[in-house]
Design a protein around this motif. Structure first.
Motif, mmCIF file in Angstrom:
data_model
loop_
_atom_site.group_PDB
_atom_site.id
_atom_site.type_symbol
_atom_site.label_atom_id
_atom_site.label_comp_id
_atom_site.label_asym_id
_atom_site.label_seq_id
_atom_site.Cartn_x
_atom_site.Cartn_y
_atom_site.Cartn_z
ATOM 1 N N LYS A 12 61.820 -72.277 15.196
ATOM 2 C CA LYS A 12 63.112 -71.642 15.435
ATOM 3 C C LYS A 12 64.237 -72.671 15.456
ATOM 4 O O LYS A 12 65.384 -72.336 15.221
ATOM 5 C CB LYS A 12 63.098 -70.895 16.769
ATOM 6 N N ASN A 13 63.904 -73.904 15.748
ATOM 7 C CA ASN A 13 64.886 -74.975 15.864
ATOM 8 C C ASN A 13 65.094 -75.628 14.502
ATOM 9 O O ASN A 13 64.136 -76.055 13.858
ATOM 10 C CB ASN A 13 64.373 -76.002 16.885
ATOM 11 N N SER A 14 66.341 -75.716 14.067
ATOM 12 C CA SER A 14 66.625 -76.277 12.748
ATOM 13 C C SER A 14 66.168 -77.732 12.621
ATOM 14 O O SER A 14 65.898 -78.194 11.512
ATOM 15 C CB SER A 14 68.114 -76.159 12.424
ATOM 16 N N ASP A 15 66.046 -78.439 13.733
ATOM 17 C CA ASP A 15 65.547 -79.817 13.693
ATOM 18 C C ASP A 15 64.083 -79.879 13.264
ATOM 19 O O ASP A 15 63.612 -80.917 12.806
ATOM 20 C CB ASP A 15 65.689 -80.497 15.060
ATOM 21 N N ASP A 16 63.385 -78.772 13.410
ATOM 22 C CA ASP A 16 61.968 -78.710 13.043
ATOM 23 C C ASP A 16 61.746 -78.167 11.633
ATOM 24 O O ASP A 16 60.603 -77.997 11.210
ATOM 25 C CB ASP A 16 61.200 -77.837 14.044
ATOM 26 N N ASP A 17 62.821 -77.904 10.913
ATOM 27 C CA ASP A 17 62.733 -77.335 9.568
ATOM 28 C C ASP A 17 62.370 -78.433 8.566
ATOM 29 O O ASP A 17 63.222 -79.184 8.119
ATOM 30 C CB ASP A 17 64.060 -76.686 9.188
ATOM 31 N N LEU A 18 61.113 -78.492 8.207
ATOM 32 C CA LEU A 18 60.647 -79.518 7.279
ATOM 33 C C LEU A 18 60.687 -79.065 5.823
ATOM 34 O O LEU A 18 60.464 -79.868 4.922
ATOM 35 C CB LEU A 18 59.202 -79.913 7.633
ATOM 36 N N PHE A 19 60.989 -77.793 5.581
ATOM 37 C CA PHE A 19 60.911 -77.252 4.228
ATOM 38 C C PHE A 19 62.235 -76.743 3.672
ATOM 39 O O PHE A 19 62.262 -76.120 2.611
ATOM 40 C CB PHE A 19 59.866 -76.135 4.179
ATOM 41 N N GLY A 20 63.327 -76.939 4.383
ATOM 42 C CA GLY A 20 64.631 -76.529 3.875
ATOM 43 C C GLY A 20 64.941 -75.056 4.019
ATOM 44 O O GLY A 20 65.805 -74.535 3.316
ATOM 45 N N PHE A 21 64.274 -74.386 4.939
ATOM 46 C CA PHE A 21 64.515 -72.960 5.127
ATOM 47 C C PHE A 21 65.887 -72.674 5.730
ATOM 48 O O PHE A 21 66.443 -71.600 5.503
ATOM 49 C CB PHE A 21 63.431 -72.328 5.998
ATOM 50 N N VAL A 22 66.436 -73.605 6.479
ATOM 51 C CA VAL A 22 67.767 -73.393 7.069
ATOM 52 C C VAL A 22 68.791 -73.204 5.955
ATOM 53 O O VAL A 22 69.623 -72.295 5.999
ATOM 54 C CB VAL A 22 68.168 -74.550 8.003
ATOM 55 N N GLY A 23 68.724 -74.039 4.941
ATOM 56 C CA GLY A 23 69.650 -73.919 3.808
ATOM 57 C C GLY A 23 69.495 -72.601 3.081
ATOM 58 O O GLY A 23 70.481 -71.986 2.665
ATOM 59 N N ILE A 24 68.265 -72.150 2.924
ATOM 60 C CA ILE A 24 68.017 -70.857 2.284
ATOM 61 C C ILE A 24 68.626 -69.746 3.127
ATOM 62 O O ILE A 24 69.290 -68.846 2.605
ATOM 63 C CB ILE A 24 66.502 -70.629 2.080
ATOM 64 N N ALA A 25 68.418 -69.803 4.434
ATOM 65 C CA ALA A 25 68.957 -68.778 5.336
ATOM 66 C C ALA A 25 70.482 -68.774 5.298
ATOM 67 O O ALA A 25 71.101 -67.701 5.303
ATOM 68 C CB ALA A 25 68.458 -69.009 6.765
ATOM 69 N N GLU A 26 71.091 -69.939 5.224
ATOM 70 C CA GLU A 26 72.554 -70.023 5.170
ATOM 71 C C GLU A 26 73.099 -69.391 3.891
ATOM 72 O O GLU A 26 74.157 -68.763 3.912
ATOM 73 C CB GLU A 26 73.000 -71.479 5.262
ATOM 74 N N ARG A 27 72.401 -69.558 2.788
ATOM 75 C CA ARG A 27 72.846 -68.965 1.525
ATOM 76 C C ARG A 27 72.502 -67.482 1.434
ATOM 77 O O ARG A 27 73.208 -66.714 0.791
ATOM 78 C CB ARG A 27 72.231 -69.730 0.346
ATOM 79 N N LEU A 28 71.421 -67.085 2.073
ATOM 80 C CA LEU A 28 70.965 -65.700 2.001
ATOM 81 C C LEU A 28 71.744 -64.774 2.938
ATOM 82 O O LEU A 28 71.996 -63.614 2.603
ATOM 83 C CB LEU A 28 69.468 -65.637 2.326
ATOM 84 N N ALA A 29 72.147 -65.262 4.083
ATOM 85 C CA ALA A 29 72.804 -64.421 5.094
ATOM 86 C C ALA A 29 74.031 -63.683 4.559
ATOM 87 O O ALA A 29 74.150 -62.464 4.765
ATOM 88 C CB ALA A 29 73.153 -65.244 6.336
ATOM 89 N N PRO A 30 74.966 -64.343 3.864
ATOM 90 C CA PRO A 30 76.122 -63.589 3.356
ATOM 91 C C PRO A 30 75.728 -62.508 2.357
ATOM 92 O O PRO A 30 76.359 -61.449 2.301
ATOM 93 C CB PRO A 30 76.987 -64.660 2.673
ATOM 94 N N LEU A 31 74.679 -62.738 1.589
ATOM 95 C CA LEU A 31 74.214 -61.731 0.643
ATOM 96 C C LEU A 31 73.629 -60.522 1.371
ATOM 97 O O LEU A 31 73.845 -59.375 0.963
ATOM 98 C CB LEU A 31 73.168 -62.331 -0.294
#
Length: 72
Positions: A12-31
């Motif tokens: 749940k913590n973006s510091d633990d995101d080893l696969f770049g899912f935060v960036g995907i979520a940031e781009r997907l959310a507005p859509l």
């Protein structure tokens, strides 16, 4: 110290995101927000066990919550 992978636990913590899912979520959310303005929608997320589906959903949920709070 390098972070260890634990494929049994969603992150749940973006510091633990080893696969770049935060960036995907940031781009997907507005859509998702834009698509939700219509009559309805269905989103599917498919992947193998341990591939990060729940982690991605956690980051997407956080991004959608942040977007909603910014609109207030």
């Amino acid at each position: 110290m390098a972070k260890e992978l634990d494929s049994d636990r969603a992150v749940k913590n973006s510091d633990d995101d080893l696969f770049g899912f935060v960036g995907i979520a940031e781009r997907l959310a507005p859509l998702v927000v834009e698509a939700s303005k219509g009559d309805g929608m269905v989103i599917g997320l498919e992947g193998r066990w341990g591939s990060g589906k729940t982690s991605l959903l956690n980051f997407l949920r956080a991004e959608l919550t942040s977007a909603q709070e910014r609109r207030r």
